[in-house]
Scaffold this active site. Structure first.
Site, PDB file in Angstrom:
ATOM      1  N   ASP A 135       0.880  -1.167   0.000  1.00 28.34           N
ATOM      2  CA  ASP A 135       0.000   0.000   0.000  1.00 28.34           C
ATOM      3  C   ASP A 135       0.916   1.214   0.000  1.00 28.34           C
ATOM      4  O   ASP A 135       1.660   1.426   0.961  1.00 28.34           O
ATOM      5  CB  ASP A 135      -0.871  -0.045   1.263  1.00 28.34           C
TER       6      ASP A 135
ATOM      7  N   TYR B 233       0.461   0.341  15.102  1.00 31.05           N
ATOM      8  CA  TYR B 233      -0.416   0.176  13.940  1.00 31.05           C
ATOM      9  C   TYR B 233       0.023   1.068  12.788  1.00 31.05           C
ATOM     10  O   TYR B 233       0.183   2.268  12.935  1.00 31.05           O
ATOM     11  CB  TYR B 233      -1.863   0.515  14.308  1.00 31.05           C
TER      12      TYR B 233
ATOM     13  N   LYS C 266      -3.241  -2.362   7.773  1.00 29.80           N
ATOM     14  CA  LYS C 266      -3.404  -3.814   7.876  1.00 29.80           C
ATOM     15  C   LYS C 266      -2.453  -4.505   6.899  1.00 29.80           C
ATOM     16  O   LYS C 266      -1.989  -3.917   5.935  1.00 29.80           O
ATOM     17  CB  LYS C 266      -4.873  -4.172   7.596  1.00 29.80           C
TER      18      LYS C 266
HETATM   19  P1  13P Z   1      -5.964   8.011  10.584  1.00 25.33           P
HETATM   20  O1  13P Z   1      -5.978   7.824  12.082  1.00 25.33           O
HETATM   21  O2  13P Z   1      -4.602   8.185  10.003  1.00 25.33           O
HETATM   22  O3  13P Z   1      -6.978   9.007  10.080  1.00 25.33           O
HETATM   23  O4  13P Z   1      -6.384   6.591   9.962  1.00 25.33           O
HETATM   24  C1  13P Z   1      -7.609   6.064  10.224  1.00 25.33           C
HETATM   25  C2  13P Z   1      -7.779   4.981   9.302  1.00 25.33           C
HETATM   26  O5  13P Z   1      -8.289   5.149   8.227  1.00 25.33           O
HETATM   27  C3  13P Z   1      -7.224   3.676   9.695  1.00 25.33           C
HETATM   28  O6  13P Z   1      -5.904   3.558   9.303  1.00 25.33           O
HETATM   29  P1  13P Z   2      -5.053  -0.492   4.925  1.00 21.08           P
HETATM   30  O1  13P Z   2      -4.088  -1.353   5.667  1.00 21.08           O
HETATM   31  O2  13P Z   2      -5.684  -1.203   3.789  1.00 21.08           O
HETATM   32  O3  13P Z   2      -4.388   0.777   4.520  1.00 21.08           O
HETATM   33  O4  13P Z   2      -6.257  -0.131   5.890  1.00 21.08           O
HETATM   34  C1  13P Z   2      -6.062   0.720   6.942  1.00 21.08           C
HETATM   35  C2  13P Z   2      -7.257   0.865   7.802  1.00 21.08           C
HETATM   36  O5  13P Z   2      -7.160   0.676   8.985  1.00 21.08           O
HETATM   37  C3  13P Z   2      -8.524   1.265   7.231  1.00 21.08           C
HETATM   38  O6  13P Z   2      -9.517   1.462   8.218  1.00 21.08           O
HETATM   39 MG    MG Z   3      -4.124   2.099   3.206  1.00 22.46          MG
HETATM   40 MG    MG Z   4      -4.789  -2.186   2.209  1.00 21.92          MG
END
Ligand code: 13P
Ligand code: 13P
Ligand code: MG
Ligand code: MG
Length: 368
Positions: A12, A231, A234
């Site tokens: 990603d 974190y 994912k």
């Molecule tokens: P942020 O806390 O960077 O807005 O991310 C929230 C989210 O989309 C999960 O990664």
């Molecule tokens: P990705 O790992 O696909 O960027 O997702 C992040 C996330 O937590 C979206 O809520």
């Molecule tokens: Mg992402």
């Molecule tokens: Mg992803």
């Protein structure tokens, strides 16, 4: 017979509108980079996305973990990250967790699945790409496709398939070096099941045919949380599966995806959802999910790829998708409660821990 290596390297590196899908320009940048700089190094390539993750499939003769192949993909992702930043995409370079390339992208953030094969006269294989989930999401579909005649009719009908398979399973909580166990199906299926139920810890890394010793499956095992210590998005795993003849048929590999098992990774990486089988280049929507998986079928000859066949693009899977959406609704009805959200140990955000620490100070021991 030619020895060919199939490599999927996936990351990603930025998305339009949150964690939805990469921009067209981003995909083109990665694709052009691989085509130009990969000349003379790779034989063929396919670049696509599932959700916000870009996967690079290459064929070559360099073997798995080859520094040149890994550097090519790493640099393509770096070139893409520049574009992602210039477009203001969200999470630009999200999965590139270390700054300097050190010979192999394993442990640096991208997901990797590679296999060196002794090419068969016909070489059908599948490329799986998942988003908003973890490598353990493939545990149940693999267990069922390789051990259970309810999904794999070959276990009854084909003598070679009936000889069974060897599972190589990794304990991904052990981060210093690879910690693996080899277990044989069918004799040890209860042991395999005992491990694979714990999707956050035990992950199928590879599967081999016991009839020929050939490798059938290679799956990625990277858990970003374990690399970064916090974190960072994912894991979003990828997987290669060879099919037909002495291996399960393509339809037998696909059969368990009808179950849409509950997996971790929905919204903020902190919720469970059914794993929804989707068409090629599907984006993400509802509640940053649900977890999705795509599967493209290819054949290859001396490394030259056919066009892909989109295995989940069929009316049957529309029905399965509808069921998965209904299951998602059922689960979402209870919001943050119980089985909807992941247990404390797997929660990807530290916010809850900070709240607990503050509340701990206000707990009182009641006098008798
Ligand atoms: P942020 O806390 O960077 O807005 O991310 C929230 C989210 O989309 C999960 O990664
Ligand atoms: P990705 O790992 O696909 O960027 O997702 C992040 C996330 O937590 C979206 O809520
Ligand atoms: Mg992402
Ligand atoms: Mg992803």
């Amino acid at each position: 017979m030619a020895k060919i290596t199939l490599s999927i390297i996936k990351a990603d590196i930025g998305s339009i509108g949150g964690h939805i899908k990469p921009s067209q320009k981003l995909l083109e940048t990665v694709s052009n980079y691989i085509k130009e700089k990969g000349r003379g190094l790779i034989i063929d390539s396919y670049i696509g996305h599932t959700g916000d993750d870009i996967a690079i499939l290459t064929t070559h003769k360099k073997g798995p973990s080859n520094p040149k192949i890994h550097k090519l993909c790493w640099d393509a992702f770096l070139a893409g990250t520049k574009i992602a930043k210039s477009q203001g995409l969200y999470g630009a370079g999200q999965d590139l967790l270390v700054s300097a390339f050190s010979g192999n992208v394993k442990g640096m953030g991208p997901q990797v699945a590679e296999m060196e094969i002794e090419e068969r006269p016909a070489e059908p294989f599948l490329m799986f790409m998942a988003d908003k989930t973890e490598p353990g999401a493939f545990n149940l579909p693999l267990y069922l496709a390789f051990t259970d005649p309810m999904h794999n009719a070959g276990l009854i009908l084909s003598p070679k398939v009936k000889e069974g398979f060897k599972f190589v399973i990794m304990d991904v909580s052990y981060t210093k070096v690879d910690k693996i166990i080899e277990l044989k199906a069918p004799e040890e299926i209860y042991d395999i099941a005992a491990l694979l139920r714990d999707t956050g810890r035990f992950v199928v890394e590879s599967i081999f045919s016991r009839a020929s010793g050939e490798q059938v499956v290679s799956a990625s095992t990277t858990r970003l949380h374990n690399i970064a210590g916090k974190y960072v998005g994912k894991d979003d795993p990828v997987m290669l599966v060879r099919t037909q003849k002495d291996f399960p048929a393509t339809g037998e590999i696909l059969s368990p995806y009808t179950i849409t098992p509950l997996v971790a990774g929905f919204m903020r990486g902190s919720h469970n959802s059914p794993l929804m089988p989707v068409k090629k280049n599907t984006s993400i929507s509802f509640f940053d999910g649900p977890a999705i998986v795509s599967c493209l079928a290819f054949c290859e000859k001396e490394g030259k790829l056919t066009e892909s066949a989109d295995t989940f693009d069929h009316p049957y899977w529309d029905y399965v998708r509808e069921q998965a959406a209904q299951e998602t609704q059922e689960l979402r009805r209870q919001g943050f409660f119980g089985a909807d959200m992941l247990p404390m140990s797997e929660l990807e955000y530290t916010g809850v821990m900070e709240t607990l620490k503050e509340l701990e100070k206000r707990f009182k021991i009641r006098k008798k």
